[in-house]
Motif scaffolding. Structure first.
Motif, PDB file in Angstrom:
ATOM      1  N   UNK A 121       0.856  -1.177   0.000  1.00 36.80           N
ATOM      2  CA  UNK A 121       0.000   0.000   0.000  1.00 36.80           C
ATOM      3  C   UNK A 121       0.890   1.224   0.000  1.00 36.80           C
ATOM      4  N   UNK A 122       0.816   2.013  -1.041  1.00 38.86           N
ATOM      5  CA  UNK A 122       1.695   3.165  -1.183  1.00 38.86           C
ATOM      6  C   UNK A 122       1.024   4.396  -0.602  1.00 38.86           C
ATOM      7  N   UNK A 123       1.638   4.970   0.423  1.00 38.97           N
ATOM      8  CA  UNK A 123       1.087   6.163   1.056  1.00 38.97           C
ATOM      9  C   UNK A 123       1.680   7.434   0.475  1.00 38.97           C
ATOM     10  N   UNK A 124       2.631   7.302  -0.456  1.00 37.07           N
ATOM     11  CA  UNK A 124       3.247   8.469  -1.064  1.00 37.07           C
ATOM     12  C   UNK A 124       2.866   8.512  -2.538  1.00 37.07           C
ATOM     13  N   UNK A 125       2.402   9.630  -3.045  1.00 36.65           N
ATOM     14  CA  UNK A 125       1.894   9.676  -4.409  1.00 36.65           C
ATOM     15  C   UNK A 125       2.965   9.514  -5.471  1.00 36.65           C
ATOM     16  N   UNK A 126       4.170   9.999  -5.209  1.00 38.55           N
ATOM     17  CA  UNK A 126       5.194   9.946  -6.226  1.00 38.55           C
ATOM     18  C   UNK A 126       4.827  10.805  -7.425  1.00 38.55           C
ATOM     19  N   UNK A 127       5.562  10.599  -8.511  1.00 36.06           N
ATOM     20  CA  UNK A 127       5.335  11.351  -9.738  1.00 36.06           C
ATOM     21  C   UNK A 127       5.867  10.529 -10.901  1.00 36.06           C
ATOM     22  N   UNK A 128       5.625  10.925 -12.151  1.00 35.25           N
ATOM     23  CA  UNK A 128       6.078  10.114 -13.286  1.00 35.25           C
ATOM     24  C   UNK A 128       7.571   9.819 -13.293  1.00 35.25           C
ATOM     25  N   UNK A 129       8.417  10.762 -12.876  1.00 29.56           N
ATOM     26  CA  UNK A 129       9.862  10.513 -12.869  1.00 29.56           C
ATOM     27  C   UNK A 129      10.356   9.919 -11.559  1.00 29.56           C
ATOM     28  N   UNK A 130       9.555   9.967 -10.522  1.00 26.00           N
ATOM     29  CA  UNK A 130       9.974   9.484  -9.205  1.00 26.00           C
ATOM     30  C   UNK A 130       8.791   8.817  -8.515  1.00 26.00           C
ATOM     31  N   UNK A 131       8.561   7.515  -8.780  1.00 19.33           N
ATOM     32  CA  UNK A 131       7.421   6.816  -8.174  1.00 19.33           C
ATOM     33  C   UNK A 131       7.518   6.771  -6.656  1.00 19.33           C
ATOM     34  N   UNK A 132       6.372   6.551  -6.013  1.00 22.90           N
ATOM     35  CA  UNK A 132       6.343   6.402  -4.564  1.00 22.90           C
ATOM     36  C   UNK A 132       7.064   5.148  -4.118  1.00 22.90           C
TER      37      UNK A 132
END
Length: 693
Positions: free
Chosen positions: A36-47
């Motif tokens: 379960x990923x609690x951090x959204x991340x981003x396209x260049x830096x996933x959670x």
């Protein structure tokens, strides 16, 4: 360039190890398939959850470390990051210099890194000839660490014997908090301060991290100063497109304590080697790194483009004063896609790399740490063409077949311009290396959170310029060497069942032309040669078992976890004309680490640890002498005081045991006393406080 320094029993243990493993505060690379990923991340830096899930879907031995679990310990160097990872060997030498070996990569290399690709945020940090060190990786500036052993790193573009380690820095999307500040200090004049600031403003996000470290060192003539700056700036180009720039600036000023005889390493370990003091040996470096990753969706696939530029300026007085000034560059497109085929999932990754470097390498007579008359003026050029493809096809919902291939061509150009321009002794040499390195494997998930894998891969390690330009007396000559090739088979399993978590792999590598070294003189870089047939095999085990929950009553929420990692390593020649079937010196056959961790919901924890090497490593190729075995006791404890504020205390080598941490192999220890040993640090204590807000 400025030529002055600026101040600044074990088989039985397998039965025990199968039941025990590291606790929550002794991080080990153990998998969890469902995250379960609690951090959204981003396209260049996933959670972090996405990173872990992607790593653990590899059909082979891998590891993942959430570096948030390491903030409760003093992190002097990457040994403190990687020491609990099964299959990864780290041994301290001095300062931030350490041996990093996976499956015997660089087993005889007594300095820097061989056979492992070091990446930061998925982008290479090695020089273009494949050489590299770890000074540019800040342990305090990491969010996660991905470990891909051997050919399992193919999806990142790597095909070396050791594989690749990807150190991932945080972004404003994945940072534990927008701001943080940590101060640590302790034995041997140690002081460390680290800070981080981040922001998200609409489509723009940025993060800045800086760490400054100073240590007088356990030994004489070991003072080190380090400054490590990392920043990244991301911009959303659209709903599924982003570009991110990375900037790194790193300054190293490290005095070298040198090596000792075995008697001195155990009897008088705090002194420095006589030659290191007389020549004021040191390693001073200034490195600047600029990189970019741009990611965008193309239909149901994703395209990424990486580019990087690294400038390196080194001043390194040892037996002579060595200087290097040059640039490394690269560009690497990568395409990945997943789709349904016949009702089953199929995934493909295709990528390429074009990278190169140009380095001015000079040498001077060493006058007490100052550069004297020139002895060498050389130009080194490296150019690399690489392409790779990896496909994973599920033949059933639980079983996948993985196949891949990497093609490479590496060019090395060396020009000895002599001590002076237009020197009649100037000479040019070159070496080219090509190869095709395939991979095939299986990944089976018999049930949720349990995986079984097997694969066969081919690796290829190309010699770097340190190997190709060897020192003979006071002269340096180009020595053409073959690349090192190996076929590796592995089988393993990872997962969890109730209170038990495990990560277990057996591997066997048949190596041809292994790049090995031996020290002729402790003050001169070791000579490199290609061995004939060699064998690397071993077992990599990490496991954890929750012994008790709610120890102090119903609903208490506290836990007691027992942990174990075990590396069994068997590296040897096979029918060698000179060495027969003797063991290759460098690493102990068995290394174990045990921890017992008690934690409470309020953040208090206490963890005693035991590092045990029951039998030492062979010192020489003749197998006439070993280093002594040893056991080290440690203790860590800490607590969260109130929102965002925490502290820790980290005690090491509580019994003040004297032991050998590392050494450079020699041909025959009977021929002459071997002054080649780095003594391990004595009893020490460190403490720190961290504030996140």
């Amino acid at each position: 360039m400025c030529l002055h320094r600026t101040p600044l029993a074990v088989r039985a243990a397998m039965l025990l190890a199968a039941a025990f493993g590291p606790g929550a505060h002794a991080q080990t690379t153990l998998p969890t398939v469902t995250v379960t990923d609690t951090e959204p991340g981003s396209p260049t830096a996933p959670g972090i959850g996405q990173q872990r899930a992607a790593t653990e879907q590899t059909a082979g031995s891998v590891g993942f470390i959430d570096n948030a679990t390491l903030l409760d310990r003093y992190q002097a160097n990457l040994h403190d990051v990687l020491q609990d990872a099964p299959g990864v060997v780290t041994q301290n030498r001095y300062g931030q210099e350490l041996r990093l070996s996976i499956r015997g990569s660089g087993i005889a290399r007594s300095y820097h890194v061989r056979g492992i690709e070091i990446l930061q945020d998925g982008i290479p940090t090695n020089l273009a000839d494949g050489s590299g060190d770890l000074y540019e990786i800040d342990p305090m500036g990491l969010r996660s660490t991905e470990i891909y052993k051997g050919g399992n790193a193919l999806g990142l573009g790597s095909s070396t014997l050791g594989g690749a380690v990807n150190f991932v820095t945080p972004t404003a999307w994945t940072a534990l908090a927008p701001h943080s500040l940590q101060v640590s200090g302790g034995s041997f004049g140690t002081l460390q301060a680290s800070g981080q600031v981040s922001r998200v403003r609409g489509d723009l996000d940025w993060l800045v991290n800086f760490t400054a470290s100073h240590a007088d060192g356990w030994r004489a003539h070991e003072t080190g100063h380090y400054g490590q700056f990392n920043a990244n700036l991301g911009y959303r180009l659209g709903p599924a497109a982003e570009t991110r720039f990375y900037l790194g600036v790193y300054a190293t000023n490290q005095l070298l304590p040198g090596t000792l005889s075995l008697a001195d390493a155990l009897g008088d370990p705090r002194k420095a080697g006589a030659g290191a003091v007389a020549l004021d040996q040191a390693r001073d470096m200034r490195v600047q790194r600029l990189a970019n990753r741009t990611s965008l969706m193309l239909g149901d696939g994703r395209f990424e483009l990486d580019s990087w530029l690294i400038h390196t300026d080194m001043f390194h007085p040892i037996f002579q004063v060595l200087t290097t000034n040059g640039d490394t560059w690269g560009v690497a497109p990568r395409y990945s896609r997943a789709w349904q085929w016949g009702g089953l999932r199929n995934e493909v990754v295709a990528g390429a790399r074009l990278s190169g470097g140009r380095y001015d390498a000079a040498r001077f007579v060493n006058h007490g740490g100052a550069a004297g008359a020139p002895t060498l003026d050389a130009l080194q050029k490296a150019l690399n063409y690489e392409a790779y493809l990896e496909n994973r096809s599920f033949v059933t919902p639980q079983l996948a077949i993985v196949a891949g291939l990497k093609a490479l061509r590496h060019e090395r150009r060396y020009t000895d311009r002599g001590g002076l321009p237009a020197d009649p002794n100037a000479a040019s040499d070159r070496a080219n290396y090509s190869g095709l390195n395939p991979k095939i494997g299986l990944l089976w998930e018999p049930r949720e959170e349990v995986q079984v894998f097997a694969n066969v891969t081919r690796s290829q390690d190309v010699p770097d310029f340190t190997d190709l330009t060897q020192t003979f007396g006071a002269a340096s000559r180009f020595v053409p060497l073959d690349s090192q090739r190996a076929w590796t088979a592995e089988i393993g399993t990872r997962g969890r069942s109730g209170p038990l978590r495990w990560d277990l792999t057996w591997y066997r590598s048949r190596v041809r032309g292994e790049l090995l070294q031996y020290a002729v003189d402790p003050s001169i870089p070791a000579a490199t040669f290609n061995a004939g047939r060699t064998l690397h095999q071993g077992i990599e085990l990490g496991a954890s078992l929750e012994l008790a929950r709610n120890v102090f009553g119903p609903g208490a929420g506290d836990r007691l976890v027992l942990g174990q990692t075990w590396n069994w390593s068997d590296f040897r020649f096979e029918g060698d004309p000179q060495h027969g079937d003797k063991a290759i010196p460098g690493l102990p056959r068995n290394a174990l680490r045990t921890s017992l961790t008690y934690t409470r919901p309020d953040g208090f924890y206490i963890t005693p640890t035991l590092d045990w090497v029951p039998g030492g490593a062979w010192i020489d190729y003749a197998n006439t002498m070993k280093t002594p075995g040893y056991a080290l006791l440690g203790l860590k404890l800490g607590a969260t005081l109130r929102g965002g504020l925490s502290f820790y205390v980290d005690l090491r080598n509580l019994t003040d045991r004297r032991y050998v941490a590392d050494f450079a192999p020699v041909l025959d220890a009977r021929a002459a006393p071997a002054n080649t040993f780095y003594p391990g640090a004595g009893r020490s204590i460190y403490a720190g406080m961290r504030y996140q807000f």
